[in-house]
Design a protein around this motif. Sequence first.
Motif, mmCIF file in Angstrom:
data_model
loop_
_atom_site.group_PDB
_atom_site.id
_atom_site.type_symbol
_atom_site.label_atom_id
_atom_site.label_comp_id
_atom_site.label_asym_id
_atom_site.label_seq_id
_atom_site.Cartn_x
_atom_site.Cartn_y
_atom_site.Cartn_z
ATOM 1 N N GLN B 86 0.827 -1.274 0.096
ATOM 2 C CA GLN B 86 -0.074 -0.020 0.093
ATOM 3 C C GLN B 86 0.916 1.171 -0.027
ATOM 4 O O GLN B 86 0.644 2.336 -0.808
ATOM 5 C CB GLN B 86 -0.942 0.013 1.310
ATOM 6 C CG GLN B 86 -2.070 -0.818 0.970
ATOM 7 C CD GLN B 86 -2.526 -1.455 2.291
ATOM 8 O OE1 GLN B 86 -2.533 -0.700 3.292
ATOM 9 N NE2 GLN B 86 -3.404 -2.620 2.389
ATOM 10 N N ALA B 87 1.932 1.261 0.614
ATOM 11 C CA ALA B 87 2.759 2.295 0.942
ATOM 12 C C ALA B 87 3.594 2.623 -0.365
ATOM 13 O O ALA B 87 3.542 3.548 -0.940
ATOM 14 C CB ALA B 87 3.743 2.244 2.023
ATOM 15 N N ARG B 90 1.125 3.682 -3.058
ATOM 16 C CA ARG B 90 0.476 4.769 -2.764
ATOM 17 C C ARG B 90 -1.042 4.236 -3.045
ATOM 18 O O ARG B 90 -1.709 5.186 -3.544
ATOM 19 C CB ARG B 90 0.783 6.071 -3.477
ATOM 20 C CG ARG B 90 1.873 6.635 -2.953
ATOM 21 C CD ARG B 90 2.415 7.789 -3.615
ATOM 22 N NE ARG B 90 2.958 7.286 -4.681
ATOM 23 C CZ ARG B 90 4.306 6.577 -4.967
ATOM 24 N NH1 ARG B 90 5.115 6.424 -3.791
ATOM 25 N NH2 ARG B 90 4.696 6.185 -6.367
ATOM 26 N N ASN B 91 -1.455 3.388 -2.864
ATOM 27 C CA ASN B 91 -2.717 2.820 -2.986
ATOM 28 C C ASN B 91 -3.361 2.019 -1.944
ATOM 29 O O ASN B 91 -2.816 0.745 -1.440
ATOM 30 C CB ASN B 91 -2.797 1.874 -4.189
ATOM 31 C CG ASN B 91 -4.134 1.462 -4.850
ATOM 32 O OD1 ASN B 91 -5.064 1.448 -4.111
ATOM 33 N ND2 ASN B 91 -4.075 1.706 -6.313
ATOM 34 N N PRO B 92 -4.374 2.424 -1.086
ATOM 35 C CA PRO B 92 -4.991 1.895 -0.178
ATOM 36 C C PRO B 92 -5.602 0.284 -0.424
ATOM 37 O O PRO B 92 -5.971 -0.463 0.731
ATOM 38 C CB PRO B 92 -6.136 2.800 0.528
ATOM 39 C CG PRO B 92 -6.281 4.084 -0.482
ATOM 40 C CD PRO B 92 -4.930 3.818 -1.759
ATOM 41 N N ALA B 228 5.214 6.645 0.563
ATOM 42 C CA ALA B 228 3.853 6.607 0.691
ATOM 43 C C ALA B 228 3.439 8.314 0.638
ATOM 44 O O ALA B 228 2.171 8.574 0.348
ATOM 45 C CB ALA B 228 3.195 6.126 1.967
ATOM 46 N N VAL B 229 4.376 9.081 1.159
ATOM 47 C CA VAL B 229 3.824 10.459 1.212
ATOM 48 C C VAL B 229 4.189 10.955 -0.121
ATOM 49 O O VAL B 229 3.083 11.638 -0.619
ATOM 50 C CB VAL B 229 5.012 11.232 2.149
ATOM 51 C CG1 VAL B 229 4.403 12.880 2.098
ATOM 52 C CG2 VAL B 229 4.632 11.034 3.687
ATOM 53 N N ASP B 230 4.985 10.773 -0.817
ATOM 54 C CA ASP B 230 5.011 11.332 -2.201
ATOM 55 C C ASP B 230 6.605 10.791 -2.967
ATOM 56 O O ASP B 230 7.491 10.883 -2.278
ATOM 57 C CB ASP B 230 5.279 12.809 -2.310
ATOM 58 C CG ASP B 230 5.370 13.482 -3.607
ATOM 59 O OD1 ASP B 230 4.368 13.165 -4.489
ATOM 60 O OD2 ASP B 230 6.249 13.940 -4.013
ATOM 61 N N ALA B 342 -8.414 8.674 -5.966
ATOM 62 C CA ALA B 342 -6.985 8.010 -6.607
ATOM 63 C C ALA B 342 -7.238 7.077 -7.492
ATOM 64 O O ALA B 342 -6.430 6.405 -7.980
ATOM 65 C CB ALA B 342 -6.527 7.415 -5.215
#
Lengths: 272, 343
Positions: B86-87, B90-92, B228-230, B342
């Motif tokens: 996920q991190a 960047r996809n929950p 995960a932030v960017d 997203a």
Amino acid sequence: MKGEGDIVGSKQSDALIEARSLRYSYARGAPEVVSGASLSVGRGRLSALIGANGSGKSTLIRLLGGILKPSGGEVSFDGVPLASVEPRARARRIAYVPQTISSVFPFTALEVVLTGRSPYTTRFRFEGERDLEVARAALDAVDALHLAARPVTELSGGEHQLVALARALAQEPECLLLDEPSAALDLKHRAGLVRHLRRLRDERGMTALVVTHDLLLLDPAFDQVFAMRCGSITASGAPSEVLRDEVLAETYGDEHVRARQAFGRTFVWSEL
Amino acid sequence: MISNQRPEIKNQQPTTVRLRRALALLTCVLIAATLLALWVGYQRLDLAALQTDERARAVFFQLRLPRVVMAGIVGASLAMVGAALQALFRNPLAEPLTLGVSGGGALGASVAIALGAGARVAGLPLVFIAAFIGAGVAVMVVYRLARTGATVLPGALLLAGVVMNTVAAAGVVFIQYFADYSRALQILRWTIGSLDVVGFDLIWRMLIFLVPGWVVLFAMSRDLHLLAVDEETAASLGVNVRRSERLVYAASSLIVGVTVAVGGTIGFVGLIVPHAVRLLFGEDVRLVLPCSFVLGAAFLMLADMVARTVLGAGELPVGAITALAGGPVFLWLLRRQQRYSAL
């Protein structure tokens, strides 16, 4: 924030970043986005990079920040080839703020700013009290302390950019590279951003290079302007030297651009 | 307003303090879950009989205890991989099942079973190696398809995962069809998935593969937090994005491959657990990763306890229990995610 010794100890040349004939294309065989760009960014000066859409500004600033590796030419930072600087050591000296940051997860603004401290912590150590202090001070420096606890997914475009700038400041860098930081900001915050940058320059000797389309802000606020066209730097100098009809007409490929001086500043517009 | 004030309270403490508290709490949960899972079964645990009756002792130490431990190991692994994926993407909604990693692993494992379940390469079970390769290929294909330039398209990622699962499932059916009868039956029994285990031999062999994977993911937690932030910001902060990606792929494929080879496809553990951790303790990946590890262990122990007791004498596949719990969570997240555009 740097000790006296740092400044005296380092070579006192005028340029902090020097780029010589940089080349870059995003894929092998693809056209070069940056083709033979050379520039030198003055130490402790506030510089702007202007140019038409697609002229390669964002790519150039990424090359200068070491985020992309040039396929030709070399960037030197403080007299040392940037490629030879270890990435985390680089991050303690150069901070880069991308055009947009896309957070999917609702990190709080303070958490995002704290990531700016990661070059100072080790792999298995988290930020301490001092890092929290630095992060809060960075948010305060851009008047965004009230956003600290807010999830970044709920912030407006402008607030996002303030948080991104605060994150860069939390890195305590010598040099800021900002990619269109004022794009999503309103009138007040645009001026505020430039004031912040000038204060950082005056108080901390910060060097900053700003990619911008905001030509009205350049004179007299900035020290140096670089104009970019088709992947290379075509003009540079003081704002009043670059912001001239013929230079801008060539830079933007638009003969309708006008620049006039009044009230001690330069106004730029394009005739309709 | 409530949702705005909650993070303030969480963030008044440095991450170290928050992590310590969260782990202390979750460890208590894990201990409670372990005791409960050991106690509840086809027959309730009888402590008196355990001390006197040789047979009761054998049943406990050779069947129930290893099974609970196995559930814990598999649950911890899947939950941690889910949090890491996920991190990274960047996809929950990313997790081993939705990205097709489990499917790839399952296909690899059935190839190995069709060739002979007991086969070994350099003393290592072929099933593990084949499942690892299958999972690795799946994650590479899905990632290549979803990535365009500097961004990973979230929709394309999940669609590629769905296709990967479907193709892999078809592959498993083909292999079953062409394999001889006894092996086809073996594959069938294995695809249903079970954490049934006798003694600790298999567990030790799994750990040889899993521990390196765990260590890599834990060591990458800081880089994963920044990613995960960017991604671009992470690169500017000194993260070697490509190297981090490769390490996380390798570790995730290894972990998922081994768990699939042993227990079949157990979906949604990597989805439910990290999201529960986020709701409880916030978004910091350096906190989500270890907490998911502990909570994942407790979660699958309890899910497996339900699976082996709910029918009385019979047994449900634990994957059915986790899917039953996980499906609705996935849909809820999907709905919530549309707000963040997203997809």
